[in-house]
Design an enzyme around this catalytic site. Structure first.
Site, PDB file in Angstrom:
ATOM      1  N   ILE A  96      -7.722  20.761 -28.948  1.00  0.00           N
ATOM      2  CA  ILE A  96      -6.493  20.296 -28.301  1.00  0.00           C
ATOM      3  C   ILE A  96      -5.359  21.244 -28.682  1.00  0.00           C
ATOM      4  O   ILE A  96      -5.050  21.416 -29.870  1.00  0.00           O
ATOM      5  CB  ILE A  96      -6.193  18.838 -28.690  1.00  0.00           C
ATOM      6  N   LEU A  97      -4.784  21.875 -27.677  1.00  0.00           N
ATOM      7  CA  LEU A  97      -3.704  22.833 -27.937  1.00  0.00           C
ATOM      8  C   LEU A  97      -2.459  22.103 -28.433  1.00  0.00           C
ATOM      9  O   LEU A  97      -2.189  20.966 -28.021  1.00  0.00           O
ATOM     10  CB  LEU A  97      -3.380  23.607 -26.657  1.00  0.00           C
ATOM     11  N   ASN A 111      -6.899  23.272 -16.657  1.00  0.00           N
ATOM     12  CA  ASN A 111      -8.149  22.869 -17.301  1.00  0.00           C
ATOM     13  C   ASN A 111      -9.087  22.287 -16.243  1.00  0.00           C
ATOM     14  O   ASN A 111      -8.641  21.784 -15.218  1.00  0.00           O
ATOM     15  CB  ASN A 111      -7.840  21.789 -18.354  1.00  0.00           C
ATOM     16  N   HIS A 113     -12.074  19.380 -15.893  1.00  0.00           N
ATOM     17  CA  HIS A 113     -12.617  18.219 -16.606  1.00  0.00           C
ATOM     18  C   HIS A 113     -13.710  17.586 -15.746  1.00  0.00           C
ATOM     19  O   HIS A 113     -13.521  17.411 -14.536  1.00  0.00           O
ATOM     20  CB  HIS A 113     -11.496  17.223 -16.903  1.00  0.00           C
ATOM     21  N   ASP A 149      -5.873  15.473 -20.875  1.00  0.00           N
ATOM     22  CA  ASP A 149      -6.425  15.306 -19.517  1.00  0.00           C
ATOM     23  C   ASP A 149      -5.481  14.527 -18.588  1.00  0.00           C
ATOM     24  O   ASP A 149      -5.940  13.749 -17.737  1.00  0.00           O
ATOM     25  CB  ASP A 149      -7.804  14.618 -19.562  1.00  0.00           C
ATOM     26  N   GLU A 178     -18.138  22.225 -10.188  1.00  0.00           N
ATOM     27  CA  GLU A 178     -17.049  22.847 -10.967  1.00  0.00           C
ATOM     28  C   GLU A 178     -16.942  24.327 -10.622  1.00  0.00           C
ATOM     29  O   GLU A 178     -15.854  24.888 -10.532  1.00  0.00           O
ATOM     30  CB  GLU A 178     -17.314  22.690 -12.470  1.00  0.00           C
TER      31      GLU A 178
END
Ligand code: GAR
Length: 191
Positions: A96-97, A111, A113, A149, A178
């Site tokens: 987690i940034l 991102n 997901h 998210d 994806e």
């Protein structure tokens, strides 16, 4: 936004594992029509398989374990600056940034997901989806903000769940989608 007319936007891809999304983004980036190039791959694991694809394609790679974001943020930001990175794609990056980092790159981190967000944020997505007897799952490309998210959704793809699905079969079918969705989303926001 990040548009540099006539030039391909230099992006960094952050990974932690297999790197199939990275491999696919590299492939797409080489097409004439592509508006991005991958100039840096950053991994939170030194044995991440994705690093092999990066090296094979002569892309600069860096390992940051991200155990102490306060210390590592500065180094990462410096590396991004040196490599003239304008945009970041998280692709199976399992860290987690920090808020600080996200703020510095606000609006320029996305991102992918493996669920239809806002449903099933976090880990172990496919098992949770199957346990809830959902009819559909899918994948989402979204902007990264300081909540997990939860950033603005860019594109989503629905995938029908089959009666015979296991978490592995579902994961495989979603991953295929994806690979179509991520470059599409990138192309969209960089155009
Ligand atoms: C992908 O399914 C991606 O959506 C997921 O990890 C996998 C990475 O695959 N990301 C997350 O769960 C992030 N919360 P890859 O390494 O083969 O691209």
């Amino acid at each position: 936004m990040v548009r540099l007319i006539g030039k391909k936007t230099k992006i960094a891809v952050f990974i932690s594992g297999n790197g199939s999304n990275l491999k696919n983004l590299i492939k797409v980036s080489k097409k004439k029509k592509s508006n991005f190039q991958i100039s840096l791959v950053l991994s939170s694991k030194k044995n991440a398989k994705g690093l092999i694809f990066a090296k094979r394609n002569k892309i600069i790679t860096k390992i940051f374990y991200y155990k102490n974001p306060l210390k590592e943020d500065k180094k990462i930001l410096k590396t991004l600056k040196i490599n003239d990175i304008k945009f970041i794609c998280l692709a199976g990056f399992m860290k987690i940034l920090s808020k600080n980092f996200i703020q510095k790159f606000a609006g320029s981190i996305i991102n992918i997901h493996p669920s239809l967000l806002p449903k099933y944020k976090g880990l172990n997505t496919h098992n949770r989806v199957l346990n809830k007897n959902e009819k559909y799952s899918g994948c989402t490309v979204h902007f990264v903000n300081s909540k997990l998210d939860s950033g603005e959704i860019i594109l989503q793809k629905k995938v029908k769940i089959l009666k015979t699905d296991t978490s592995i079969s579902l994961q495989k079918r979603i991953l295929k989608q994806e690979h179509i969705l991520y470059p599409k989303a990138l192309q969209k926001i960089l155009s």
